[in-house]
Motif scaffolding. Structure first.
Motif, PDB file in Angstrom:
ATOM      1  N   UNK A   5       0.529  -1.031  -0.469  1.00  0.00           N
ATOM      2  CA  UNK A   5       0.038  -0.310  -0.476  1.00  0.00           C
ATOM      3  C   UNK A   5       1.235   0.921   0.125  1.00  0.00           C
ATOM      4  N   UNK A   6       2.165   1.081   0.640  1.00  0.00           N
ATOM      5  CA  UNK A   6       3.276   2.450   1.006  1.00  0.00           C
ATOM      6  C   UNK A   6       3.207   2.582  -0.716  1.00  0.00           C
ATOM      7  N   UNK A   7       4.042   1.200  -1.075  1.00  0.00           N
ATOM      8  CA  UNK A   7       4.785   1.666  -2.597  1.00  0.00           C
ATOM      9  C   UNK A   7       3.187   1.865  -3.113  1.00  0.00           C
ATOM     10  N   UNK A   8       2.850   1.739  -3.757  1.00  0.00           N
ATOM     11  CA  UNK A   8       1.017   2.422  -4.212  1.00  0.00           C
ATOM     12  C   UNK A   8       0.793   3.823  -4.335  1.00  0.00           C
ATOM     13  N   UNK A   9       0.971   4.658  -3.104  1.00  0.00           N
ATOM     14  CA  UNK A   9       0.648   5.811  -2.852  1.00  0.00           C
ATOM     15  C   UNK A   9       2.246   5.791  -2.929  1.00  0.00           C
ATOM     16  N   UNK A  10       3.257   6.248  -3.487  1.00  0.00           N
ATOM     17  CA  UNK A  10       4.485   6.540  -3.384  1.00  0.00           C
ATOM     18  C   UNK A  10       4.037   6.609  -4.994  1.00  0.00           C
ATOM     19  N   UNK A  11       3.735   5.757  -5.610  1.00  0.00           N
ATOM     20  CA  UNK A  11       3.660   5.868  -6.807  1.00  0.00           C
ATOM     21  C   UNK A  11       2.563   7.376  -7.237  1.00  0.00           C
ATOM     22  N   UNK A  12       1.269   6.946  -6.411  1.00  0.00           N
ATOM     23  CA  UNK A  12       0.546   7.915  -6.700  1.00  0.00           C
ATOM     24  C   UNK A  12       1.301   9.355  -6.619  1.00  0.00           C
ATOM     25  N   UNK A  13       1.273   9.451  -5.553  1.00  0.00           N
ATOM     26  CA  UNK A  13       2.291  10.818  -5.375  1.00  0.00           C
ATOM     27  C   UNK A  13       3.472  11.722  -6.108  1.00  0.00           C
TER      28      UNK A  13
END
Length: 57
Positions: A5-13
């Motif tokens: 989840x943290x990786x996906x959030x960073x990708x979106x940011x």
């Protein structure tokens, strides 16, 4: 799961400008490597022709 989840959030940011810079850098590095390979290839061909001509003499 939390890491994903943290990786996906960073990708979106991720800033699109950062992605463009990374792309341009990779493209530049690939072009440079390609150019070096082409020069090496030309050198080897010339060397082979030179060696072949000296063997015939």
């Amino acid at each position: 799961m939390d890491d994903a989840e943290a990786g996906m959030e960073n990708a979106l940011k991720t800033n699109p400008k950062d992605i463009a810079k990374q792309y341009e850098k990779q493209l530049s590095e690939l072009r440079e490597a390609y150019g070096e390979d082409m020069l090496e290839n030309k050198f080897l061909k010339k060397l082979q022709r030179h060696l072949a001509s000296t063997e015939e003499s």
